[in-house]
Design a protein around this motif. Structure first.
Motif, PDB file in Angstrom:
ATOM      1  N   UNK A  16     -10.648  -0.521   9.309  1.00  0.00           N
ATOM      2  CA  UNK A  16     -11.056  -1.920   9.433  1.00  0.00           C
ATOM      3  C   UNK A  16     -11.195  -2.643   8.107  1.00  0.00           C
ATOM      4  N   UNK A  17     -11.169  -1.910   7.020  1.00  0.00           N
ATOM      5  CA  UNK A  17     -11.324  -2.537   5.704  1.00  0.00           C
ATOM      6  C   UNK A  17     -10.067  -3.284   5.300  1.00  0.00           C
ATOM      7  N   UNK A  18     -10.259  -4.159   4.337  1.00  0.00           N
ATOM      8  CA  UNK A  18      -9.131  -4.847   3.705  1.00  0.00           C
ATOM      9  C   UNK A  18      -8.922  -4.220   2.338  1.00  0.00           C
ATOM     10  N   UNK A  19      -7.689  -3.939   2.016  1.00  0.00           N
ATOM     11  CA  UNK A  19      -7.399  -3.283   0.731  1.00  0.00           C
ATOM     12  C   UNK A  19      -6.199  -3.970   0.085  1.00  0.00           C
ATOM     13  N   UNK A  20      -6.232  -4.053  -1.232  1.00  0.00           N
ATOM     14  CA  UNK A  20      -5.150  -4.730  -1.952  1.00  0.00           C
ATOM     15  C   UNK A  20      -4.596  -3.817  -3.037  1.00  0.00           C
ATOM     16  N   UNK A  21      -3.282  -3.813  -3.168  1.00  0.00           N
ATOM     17  CA  UNK A  21      -2.606  -3.051  -4.210  1.00  0.00           C
ATOM     18  C   UNK A  21      -1.870  -4.025  -5.116  1.00  0.00           C
ATOM     19  N   UNK A  22      -1.827  -3.679  -6.393  1.00  0.00           N
ATOM     20  CA  UNK A  22      -1.109  -4.510  -7.350  1.00  0.00           C
ATOM     21  C   UNK A  22      -0.025  -3.717  -8.039  1.00  0.00           C
ATOM     22  N   UNK A  23       0.918  -4.458  -8.594  1.00  0.00           N
ATOM     23  CA  UNK A  23       2.064  -3.833  -9.257  1.00  0.00           C
ATOM     24  C   UNK A  23       2.572  -4.797 -10.314  1.00  0.00           C
ATOM     25  N   UNK A  74      -1.497  -6.859   0.429  1.00  0.00           N
ATOM     26  CA  UNK A  74      -2.817  -6.880   1.051  1.00  0.00           C
ATOM     27  C   UNK A  74      -2.692  -6.327   2.453  1.00  0.00           C
ATOM     28  N   UNK A  75      -3.541  -5.374   2.775  1.00  0.00           N
ATOM     29  CA  UNK A  75      -3.567  -4.818   4.135  1.00  0.00           C
ATOM     30  C   UNK A  75      -4.912  -5.158   4.745  1.00  0.00           C
ATOM     31  N   UNK A  76      -4.866  -5.861   5.860  1.00  0.00           N
ATOM     32  CA  UNK A  76      -6.111  -6.226   6.558  1.00  0.00           C
ATOM     33  C   UNK A  76      -6.336  -5.271   7.725  1.00  0.00           C
ATOM     34  N   UNK A  77      -7.602  -5.121   8.113  1.00  0.00           N
ATOM     35  CA  UNK A  77      -7.951  -4.319   9.288  1.00  0.00           C
ATOM     36  C   UNK A  77      -7.241  -2.959   9.252  1.00  0.00           C
ATOM     37  N   UNK A  78      -7.482  -2.206   8.192  1.00  0.00           N
ATOM     38  CA  UNK A  78      -6.793  -0.927   7.981  1.00  0.00           C
ATOM     39  C   UNK A  78      -6.919  -0.005   9.184  1.00  0.00           C
ATOM     40  N   UNK A  79      -5.819   0.674   9.464  1.00  0.00           N
ATOM     41  CA  UNK A  79      -5.780   1.682  10.538  1.00  0.00           C
ATOM     42  C   UNK A  79      -5.626   3.063   9.905  1.00  0.00           C
ATOM     43  N   UNK A  80      -6.006   4.078  10.650  1.00  0.00           N
ATOM     44  CA  UNK A  80      -5.831   5.446  10.164  1.00  0.00           C
ATOM     45  C   UNK A  80      -4.364   5.705   9.838  1.00  0.00           C
ATOM     46  N   UNK A  81      -3.486   5.106  10.645  1.00  0.00           N
ATOM     47  CA  UNK A  81      -2.046   5.324  10.463  1.00  0.00           C
ATOM     48  C   UNK A  81      -1.487   4.637   9.217  1.00  0.00           C
ATOM     49  N   UNK A  82      -2.314   3.825   8.567  1.00  0.00           N
ATOM     50  CA  UNK A  82      -1.861   3.192   7.318  1.00  0.00           C
ATOM     51  C   UNK A  82      -1.935   4.158   6.139  1.00  0.00           C
ATOM     52  N   UNK A  83      -2.589   5.293   6.324  1.00  0.00           N
ATOM     53  CA  UNK A  83      -2.702   6.285   5.243  1.00  0.00           C
ATOM     54  C   UNK A  83      -1.301   6.734   4.835  1.00  0.00           C
ATOM     55  N   UNK A  84      -0.980   6.517   3.572  1.00  0.00           N
ATOM     56  CA  UNK A  84       0.363   6.815   3.059  1.00  0.00           C
ATOM     57  C   UNK A  84       0.366   6.453   1.580  1.00  0.00           C
ATOM     58  N   UNK A  85       1.511   6.635   0.960  1.00  0.00           N
ATOM     59  CA  UNK A  85       1.694   6.152  -0.411  1.00  0.00           C
ATOM     60  C   UNK A  85       2.552   4.896  -0.354  1.00  0.00           C
ATOM     61  N   UNK A  86       2.112   3.864  -1.040  1.00  0.00           N
ATOM     62  CA  UNK A  86       2.807   2.577  -1.028  1.00  0.00           C
ATOM     63  C   UNK A  86       3.533   2.393  -2.356  1.00  0.00           C
ATOM     64  N   UNK A  87       4.826   2.206  -2.253  1.00  0.00           N
ATOM     65  CA  UNK A  87       5.679   2.128  -3.438  1.00  0.00           C
ATOM     66  C   UNK A  87       6.100   0.688  -3.699  1.00  0.00           C
TER      67      UNK A  87
END
Lengths: 111, 119
Positions: A16-23, A74-87
């Motif tokens: 359910x969290x929101x998470x942001x990645x930068x590059x 930005x990923x909103x409302x995180x799901x368990x299935x979102x667990x992965x590496x983002x490239x």
């Protein structure tokens, strides 16, 4: 400076969290930008392309800042299935199909 | 469904032998194919770019005599790891670039990868 740089993480967030990645990327001539997702021991899969005006696909929002050579996801409302590496992936140069991959940011979504 | 296939998915070979990996685009003609290598906990590193009917372009530091690439048709590219050594053990992934039917843009599609272990 690395051609494409990402924070390796891991980011450990609750469901359910929101998470942001930068590059950040080094080649100012790059024109194509992507976020790929890679699960453990699998090939990368295209999550979304990143457009200059920013774009959204469901819970995922990508932004591009050409002046700062910076891309975000930005990923909103995180799901368990979102667990992965983002490239973070950038093409090399203005007309090249050659892709340069960042080392990836690992996301762990916990129950 | 899958648009790029790779074969084999996993191979174990003895040091000194050669291994051939095939990459096929299944429903489109790939003018360009790419070969990547990924070591554990590292990102994909481009090894070479292969255009149909011409010689491959290798990235700096990749030995062209060791990693032989053949792109004989618009749907098939092969990578042969010659005289393999344990340090060649890695995850090899191909991708194919082209325009699929129904699409208007070039995209790059990845194969499922081949895990090579050299003993």
């Amino acid at each position: 400076r690395k051609e494409v740089e990402q924070d390796p993480g891991p980011f450990n967030v609750p469901e359910g969290a929101t998470v942001a990645f930068n590059c950040t990327y080094s080649n100012s001539a790059s024109q194509s930008f992507f976020w790929y997702r890679q699960d453990c021991r699998k090939e990368p899969k295209l999550l979304m392309s990143v457009y200059s005006s920013g774009n959204e696909d469901g819970r995922f929002t990508a932004q591009l800042n050409r002046a700062s050579q910076y891309i975000s996801l930005l990923i909103r409302d995180s799901k368990l299935s979102d667990s992965a590496t983002y490239l973070c992936v950038v093409n090399w140069g203005d007309s090249s199909y050659k892709l340069i991959f960042g080392s990836g940011t690992r996301l762990l979504v916990r129950p | 469904g899958a648009v790029v296939s790779q074969h084999p998915s996993r191979v174990i070979c003895k040091s000194g032998t050669s291994v051939k990996i095939e990459c096929r685009s299944l429903d489109f003609q790939a003018t360009t194919m790419f070969w990547y290598r990924q070591f554990p906990k590292q990102s994909l590193m481009l090894m070479a770019t292969s255009n149909e009917g011409s010689k491959a372009t290798y990235e700096q530091g990749v030995e062209k005599d060791k990693f032989l690439i053949n792109h004989a048709s618009l749907t098939l590219s092969t990578l042969t790891v010659t005289s393999a050594h344990p340090e060649d053990s890695s995850f090899y992934i191909c991708s194919a670039s082209g325009v699929r039917q129904g699409s208007s843009s070039y995209e790059q599609y990845f194969g499922p990868g081949t895990r090579l272990t050299v003993t």
